[in-house]
Design a protein around this motif. Sequence first.
Motif, PDB file in Angstrom:
ATOM      1  N   GLU A   1       0.696  -1.319   0.102  1.00  0.00           N
ATOM      2  CA  GLU A   1      -0.075   0.105   0.099  1.00  0.00           C
ATOM      3  C   GLU A   1       0.879   1.235  -0.108  1.00  0.00           C
ATOM      4  O   GLU A   1       0.684   2.135  -0.801  1.00  0.00           O
ATOM      5  N   GLU A   2       1.920   1.283   0.716  1.00  0.00           N
ATOM      6  CA  GLU A   2       2.746   2.592   0.811  1.00  0.00           C
ATOM      7  C   GLU A   2       3.475   2.693  -0.670  1.00  0.00           C
ATOM      8  O   GLU A   2       3.855   3.801  -1.089  1.00  0.00           O
ATOM      9  N   GLU A   3       3.812   1.627  -1.270  1.00  0.00           N
ATOM     10  CA  GLU A   3       4.246   1.859  -2.503  1.00  0.00           C
ATOM     11  C   GLU A   3       3.442   2.542  -3.465  1.00  0.00           C
ATOM     12  O   GLU A   3       3.858   3.272  -4.541  1.00  0.00           O
TER      13      GLU A   3
ATOM     14  N   GLU B   1       0.694   4.021  -2.787  1.00  0.00           N
ATOM     15  CA  GLU B   1       0.806   5.734  -2.717  1.00  0.00           C
ATOM     16  C   GLU B   1       1.778   6.369  -3.177  1.00  0.00           C
ATOM     17  O   GLU B   1       1.509   7.423  -3.831  1.00  0.00           O
ATOM     18  N   ALA B   2       2.994   6.048  -3.001  1.00  0.00           N
ATOM     19  CA  ALA B   2       4.041   6.903  -3.376  1.00  0.00           C
ATOM     20  C   ALA B   2       4.073   7.067  -5.091  1.00  0.00           C
ATOM     21  O   ALA B   2       4.331   7.895  -5.488  1.00  0.00           O
ATOM     22  N   ALA B   3       3.522   5.938  -5.492  1.00  0.00           N
ATOM     23  CA  ALA B   3       3.582   5.927  -7.228  1.00  0.00           C
ATOM     24  C   ALA B   3       2.579   6.786  -7.469  1.00  0.00           C
ATOM     25  O   ALA B   3       2.544   7.623  -8.507  1.00  0.00           O
ATOM     26  N   ARG B   4       1.378   6.739  -6.821  1.00  0.00           N
ATOM     27  CA  ARG B   4       0.049   7.390  -7.340  1.00  0.00           C
ATOM     28  C   ARG B   4       0.678   8.960  -7.120  1.00  0.00           C
ATOM     29  O   ARG B   4       0.470  10.107  -8.178  1.00  0.00           O
ATOM     30  N   ALA B   5       1.180   9.342  -6.154  1.00  0.00           N
ATOM     31  CA  ALA B   5       1.741  10.794  -5.761  1.00  0.00           C
ATOM     32  C   ALA B   5       2.566  11.161  -7.023  1.00  0.00           C
ATOM     33  O   ALA B   5       2.603  12.215  -7.452  1.00  0.00           O
ATOM     34  N   GLU B   6       3.568  10.250  -7.495  1.00  0.00           N
ATOM     35  CA  GLU B   6       4.745  10.847  -8.423  1.00  0.00           C
ATOM     36  C   GLU B   6       3.914  10.911  -9.729  1.00  0.00           C
ATOM     37  O   GLU B   6       4.254  11.632 -10.692  1.00  0.00           O
TER      38      GLU B   6
ATOM     39  N   ARG C   1       2.328  14.288  -9.921  1.00  0.00           N
ATOM     40  CA  ARG C   1       3.241  15.373 -10.139  1.00  0.00           C
ATOM     41  C   ARG C   1       3.704  15.403 -11.543  1.00  0.00           C
ATOM     42  O   ARG C   1       3.782  16.445 -12.128  1.00  0.00           O
TER      43      ARG C   1
END
Length: 388
Positions: free
Chosen positions: A61-63, A65-70, A73
């Motif tokens: 889940e953490e990975e 979320e980080a991918a969605r944020a990237e 951007r």
Amino acid sequence: MMFWVIAAALGLACCAVLALAFLRAPARLAGSNDEQRGDVAIYKAQLTELDRDLEAGAISEEEAEAARAELGRELLRNRDRAPDAAAPGRASKAIGIAMIPLVLVIAGVTYAVIGSPETPDLPISERPEVRQRAELLAAVSQAEQRLVQTPDDVRGWQVLGPIYMRLERYEDAANAFAKVLSLTEPTADMETNLAEALMFADEGRASADVLTLLRSAASRDPDHARSRFYLAGEATRTGQFDEAIALWQQVLDKSPADAPWLEIARAGLAFAEQQKTAGSAAPPLVDAPPGLAEDIAGLEAEDRQAAIRSMVEGLTERLASDGGTPQEWARLIRSRMVLGEPDLAREALDNGLEALDDQQDRDQLLALAEEIGLASDDQTPPAPEQEQ
């Protein structure tokens, strides 16, 4: 003045086409709505792929979320860059449109300086190729006038002969070459030159005089290829394939590597060998209707001989009923001789002499008879009586 009006109109038309192309180009550059919608579609597809990986347990889940944020951007960065990317396109458009009239002005000034729009076309009489021919004819005329005063000038006749051949004045060329032969020691080249001119003047036919010259040239110089070339051609034409093969081979052996007649010699040798192998003892088929020679050549030897004999019989009947030209009578006489029928050849000669009205035409047949060793029962037939 009209030239400049037309040139200006064409130049303006070209400028309008180029300007229109520049004006339409920015609609397809970066920053368009279509491109923005494409970026959003890609963003959504990538989010869907992340959700699939997360459900499959490929990422945490953490990975995710980080991918969605990237990805978010990256989408914002693309939108921020779009106006900047469009700016160079507008600048390029402005520069391009500004250059169009400048190019037109430069072209016009350059042509005004170094061009000559008012210069008329060069008269035909002053064009290089026409002037060269006129100069050549003038030089020939001067040489002819000198030779009238000095008819024994060998060098003058030697120069004029090839020029006459180049100008297609074959009878004059024959006269020039004959003069050379009469004024100096004969050589193989001189005799062949005269034979060539006589053949060209007679539409390619090799008369008895021509053959005599060619045989003399060949015997005078055992390495002379050009005379043998013509002898080989005549032997092939008359169906004397053994002699033709030997002559064609001599031509190939004695010719320089760059001789212009080599390809013809190879083809002539191949044809003569083919006809000999096929057992052809027939007269030449060059005077047959189009396609007949190829049809006959494809038959077996016995059938081919029968077909040729049928053709000769047809010619005999036509000449007997309708008459014909001296060339047709000569063709019949030669055909009978090649078929091994000297009596019928002699009969054809007598019939031709009787049928032809002109004494010159009868003399042609008599010359042919002498050439091939055929004696007529009446060598000097009287001219037909004219109707009262």
